[in-house]
Design a protein around this motif. Structure first.
Motif, short mmCIF file in Angstrom:
data_model
loop_
_atom_site.label_atom_id
_atom_site.label_comp_id
_atom_site.label_asym_id
_atom_site.label_seq_id
_atom_site.Cartn_x
_atom_site.Cartn_y
_atom_site.Cartn_z
N ILE A 15 44.57 33.94 140.83
CA ILE A 15 43.69 33.11 140.02
C ILE A 15 44.40 32.86 138.69
O ILE A 15 45.27 33.62 138.28
N VAL A 16 44.01 31.78 138.05
CA VAL A 16 44.60 31.42 136.76
C VAL A 16 43.57 31.69 135.68
O VAL A 16 42.42 31.26 135.79
N ARG A 17 43.98 32.42 134.65
CA ARG A 17 43.14 32.63 133.48
C ARG A 17 44.06 32.59 132.26
O ARG A 17 44.99 33.38 132.17
N VAL A 18 43.79 31.68 131.37
CA VAL A 18 44.69 31.46 130.23
C VAL A 18 43.96 31.76 128.93
O VAL A 18 42.80 31.37 128.76
N LYS A 19 44.64 32.45 128.05
CA LYS A 19 44.15 32.69 126.70
C LYS A 19 45.15 32.09 125.72
O LYS A 19 46.34 32.09 125.98
N ASP A 20 44.64 31.60 124.62
CA ASP A 20 45.52 31.07 123.58
C ASP A 20 46.21 32.21 122.85
O ASP A 20 45.54 33.10 122.32
N VAL A 21 47.54 32.18 122.84
CA VAL A 21 48.32 33.21 122.17
C VAL A 21 49.40 32.52 121.34
O VAL A 21 50.08 31.61 121.84
N HIS A 22 49.54 32.92 120.10
CA HIS A 22 50.61 32.36 119.26
C HIS A 22 51.96 32.81 119.79
O HIS A 22 52.14 33.96 120.19
N GLU A 23 52.91 31.89 119.81
CA GLU A 23 54.23 32.18 120.37
C GLU A 23 55.27 32.40 119.28
O GLU A 23 56.41 31.97 119.40
N ASP A 24 54.89 33.11 118.23
CA ASP A 24 55.84 33.47 117.18
C ASP A 24 56.55 34.76 117.60
O ASP A 24 55.99 35.57 118.34
N PHE A 25 57.75 34.94 117.10
CA PHE A 25 58.50 36.16 117.39
C PHE A 25 59.32 36.56 116.18
O PHE A 25 59.66 35.72 115.35
N PRO A 26 59.65 37.85 116.07
CA PRO A 26 60.45 38.31 114.93
C PRO A 26 61.82 37.63 114.90
O PRO A 26 62.45 37.43 115.94
N ASN A 27 62.28 37.28 113.70
CA ASN A 27 63.54 36.54 113.53
C ASN A 27 64.77 37.32 113.95
O ASN A 27 65.82 36.72 114.21
N ASP A 28 64.67 38.64 114.03
CA ASP A 28 65.86 39.43 114.35
C ASP A 28 66.10 39.55 115.86
O ASP A 28 67.11 40.11 116.28
N LEU A 29 65.19 39.02 116.68
CA LEU A 29 65.37 39.08 118.13
C LEU A 29 66.30 37.97 118.60
O LEU A 29 66.33 36.88 118.03
N LYS A 30 67.04 38.24 119.67
CA LYS A 30 67.98 37.26 120.24
C LYS A 30 67.73 37.10 121.74
O LYS A 30 67.38 38.07 122.43
N GLY A 31 67.93 35.90 122.25
CA GLY A 31 67.97 35.61 123.68
C GLY A 31 66.91 36.30 124.52
O GLY A 31 65.71 36.06 124.37
N ALA A 32 67.38 37.18 125.41
CA ALA A 32 66.48 37.86 126.34
C ALA A 32 65.41 38.67 125.63
O ALA A 32 64.28 38.79 126.11
N GLU A 33 65.73 39.20 124.44
CA GLU A 33 64.73 39.96 123.67
C GLU A 33 63.55 39.05 123.31
O GLU A 33 62.40 39.49 123.35
N VAL A 34 63.83 37.80 122.97
CA VAL A 34 62.77 36.85 122.62
C VAL A 34 61.89 36.57 123.84
O VAL A 34 60.67 36.63 123.77
N ALA A 35 62.53 36.26 124.98
CA ALA A 35 61.78 35.93 126.19
C ALA A 35 60.90 37.10 126.63
O ALA A 35 59.73 36.92 126.99
#
Length: 193
Positions: free
Chosen positions: A28-48
């Protein structure tokens, strides 16, 4: 396919829905609104992975026996992360930056249940041919890639005519590394054949 508990896909992506359906899974699909901000010190795979995990956290207080699947796909050109473009100009700038080069598409996935959280990712290297300005404009005008990281969908016209080769999973570039997801669901005893 036998699921040991219900699957909840926390995404409105038609591509992710199609890929899970293609695996033969009921969900089943259930979606919640979530902000997609991330810490600036993360890179590549860490961000995903951070974004997939962050999206899952929105569900942890409302879980019963479901397994929640969240995912986030990013496009990396060197150290630069290309998010979803907001305008035609931004999309064109991204596609010009990708033109004639290779880049990485990384999808982070999180499986969340009452018992815990499993976070993983997959990386695919994508090689674009040199794209002309007229090809870029045609694609943006006809396909409106404003909901896509890096301003393109591999399954669309630009992928068919512009991507010379990939190294890794095609489905990962579409938005979900289904082979790794399947293996993880089996490993965690959520799925059996």
């Amino acid at each position: 396919m036998n699921l040991s508990r219900p699957l909840l896909l926390a995404s409105n992506s038609p591509r992710r829905k199609e890929l899970l359906t293609g695996l033969g899974l009921d969900f089943i699909v259930r979606v919640k609104d979530v902000h997609e901000d991330f810490p600036n010190d993360l890179k590549g795979a860490e961000v995903a992975e951070y974004l997939a995990s962050h999206k899952a956290d929105a569900y942890k207080d409302s879980l019963s026996d479901e397994v929640v699947i969240t995912a986030d796909t990013i496009v990396c050109l060197g150290d630069r992360i290309l998010n979803k473009p907001q305008t035609h100009h931004e999309a064109a700038e991204m596609l010009r930056a990708l033109s004639g080069k290779s880049h990485e598409v990384i999808t982070g996935v999180c499986l969340l249940s009452k018992e815990g959280k499993s976070v993983f990712h997959d990386t695919t290297k994508v090689y674009f041919k040199e794209l002309s300005d007229s090809e870029i404009d045609f694609y943006i005008n006809h396909y409106k890639p404003f909901d896509k990281a890096g301003a393109y969908g591999i399954q669309e016209w630009i992928g068919m005519m512009g991507i010379e080769r990939i190294e890794g999973s095609y489905f990962n570039v579409v938005g979900l590394p289904v082979q790794k997801l399947y293996a993880k669901l089996v490993e965690l005893n959520y799925l059996s054949c």
